[in-house]
Design an enzyme around this catalytic site. Sequence first.
Site, PDB file in Angstrom:
ATOM      1  N   GLY A  73       2.856  -1.043   4.149  1.00 32.38           N
ATOM      2  CA  GLY A  73       3.039   0.512   3.786  1.00 32.38           C
ATOM      3  C   GLY A  73       4.412   0.799   3.659  1.00 32.38           C
ATOM      4  N   GLY A  74       4.921   1.405   4.468  1.00 34.01           N
ATOM      5  CA  GLY A  74       6.441   1.807   4.529  1.00 34.01           C
ATOM      6  C   GLY A  74       7.393   1.095   3.674  1.00 34.01           C
ATOM      7  N   GLU A 127      -6.631   5.040   7.950  1.00 32.30           N
ATOM      8  CA  GLU A 127      -6.302   6.358   7.654  1.00 32.30           C
ATOM      9  C   GLU A 127      -7.516   7.188   7.113  1.00 32.30           C
ATOM     10  OE1 GLU A 127      -2.673   5.695   5.677  1.00 32.30           O
ATOM     11  OE2 GLU A 127      -1.706   5.040   7.538  1.00 32.30           O
ATOM     12  N   ASN A 138       0.792  -1.283  -0.124  1.00 28.74           N
ATOM     13  CA  ASN A 138      -0.042   0.007  -0.013  1.00 28.74           C
ATOM     14  C   ASN A 138       1.216   1.167   0.084  1.00 28.74           C
ATOM     15  OD1 ASN A 138      -1.697   2.055   0.642  1.00 28.74           O
ATOM     16  ND2 ASN A 138      -2.276   1.596   2.426  1.00 28.74           N
ATOM     17  N   TRP A 139       0.952   1.912  -1.270  1.00 27.93           N
ATOM     18  CA  TRP A 139       1.823   2.962  -1.385  1.00 27.93           C
ATOM     19  C   TRP A 139       1.395   4.278  -0.391  1.00 27.93           C
ATOM     20  CZ3 TRP A 139       3.742   3.143  -7.199  1.00 27.93           C
ATOM     21  CH2 TRP A 139       4.483   2.047  -7.525  1.00 27.93           C
ATOM     22  N   LYS A 140       0.349   4.394  -0.125  1.00 27.34           N
ATOM     23  CA  LYS A 140      -0.436   5.451   0.292  1.00 27.34           C
ATOM     24  C   LYS A 140      -0.163   6.696  -0.389  1.00 27.34           C
ATOM     25  CE  LYS A 140       0.032   3.179   4.796  1.00 27.34           C
ATOM     26  NZ  LYS A 140       0.038   3.328   6.379  1.00 27.34           N
ATOM     27  N   SER A 163       3.651  -1.979  10.437  1.00 27.12           N
ATOM     28  CA  SER A 163       5.009  -2.195  10.679  1.00 27.12           C
ATOM     29  C   SER A 163       5.604  -3.517  10.355  1.00 27.12           C
ATOM     30  CB  SER A 163       5.314  -1.716  11.850  1.00 27.12           C
ATOM     31  OG  SER A 163       5.097  -0.209  12.064  1.00 27.12           O
ATOM     32  N   HIS A 199      -9.409   1.392   4.962  1.00 22.32           N
ATOM     33  CA  HIS A 199      -8.036   1.671   5.525  1.00 22.32           C
ATOM     34  C   HIS A 199      -8.419   2.523   6.930  1.00 22.32           C
ATOM     35  CE1 HIS A 199      -3.873   2.524   6.514  1.00 22.32           C
ATOM     36  NE2 HIS A 199      -3.794   1.706   5.911  1.00 22.32           N
ATOM     37  N   GLU A 203      -5.378  -4.969  10.668  1.00 19.02           N
ATOM     38  CA  GLU A 203      -4.338  -3.614  10.786  1.00 19.02           C
ATOM     39  C   GLU A 203      -4.669  -2.913  12.162  1.00 19.02           C
ATOM     40  OE1 GLU A 203      -2.489  -2.544   6.700  1.00 19.02           O
ATOM     41  OE2 GLU A 203      -3.837  -1.036   7.423  1.00 19.02           O
ATOM     42  N   GLY A 229       2.545   2.429  10.884  1.00 20.13           N
ATOM     43  CA  GLY A 229       3.596   3.468  10.705  1.00 20.13           C
ATOM     44  C   GLY A 229       4.370   3.927  11.817  1.00 20.13           C
TER      45      GLY A 229
END
Length: 257
Positions: free
Chosen positions: A235-236, A99, A11-13, A214, A97, A169, A175
């Site tokens: 993510g990251g 976010e 997930n590149w966000k 993470s 998600h 999640e 993150g």
Amino acid sequence: MQQRPRLVIGNWKMNGDLASNAALVASVVAGLATETDCQVAVCVPFPYLSQVAGRLTGSSIALGSQDVSEFERGAFTGEVSASMLHDFGCRYAIVGHSERRTWFGDTSERVALKAERAIGQGITPIACIGETLQEREQGRAEEIVAMQLDAVLERIGTKGIAASVLAYEPVWAIGTGKTAAPEEAQAMHASIRAHVAKHDAKVAAGLVILYGGSVKASNAGLLFGCADIDGGLIGGASLVADDFLGIVKAKTGTAAS
Ligand code: 13P
């Protein structure tokens, strides 16, 4: 016990640009040129769907979006419909998600509608569920996750769940560098599967449930080695080819350095 495929989704966000996307996708495609029994996808920002679709052609990596509209079409400025995503070859759409729940007001009911729209276009929704730190500390983690799941179940039923992927999640792990311990994540995944099994045991047994928060190459093997964890939503670490490939190729049940 039913064998479920391992699935790892990036997930590149809201990250990337034309040049860095091209480099990232080229490295990931090259890194997966040899056989892997893991299914891989990347969920990219809407404007880059076309670019990334082109660059994934001929590879085994699937394309996904990070959201989808709850509406079919019409006067909904700024929205992107499921049929548009279908036009661009999306196989997956993330819905719910945390976010989006936190910053954009996505309620569990809206998330369920989005999942329904995706399924209507043959796109697999990746429905995200997870508790906040406060909810966990109050001992309400399972209850919150069950409520989020029920909202989706009520709308799309077990038939819809069978056409979906779930992602657990925990909000406190996203993150933050704080991963849920494998036993902690496994316990929640087992409880999610058991919740679905109350409605349909066969659907529950085949349901792919990803862990997100993470995930790194160093912890992926232990997480993916858990009986009810079928892969990860990353993510990251999905923004760095070597990190992402390290997760995809993590050896089950082992902690890498
Ligand atoms: P991180 O891997 O950066 O913690 O993000 C997880 C996530 O939100 C994936 O959807």
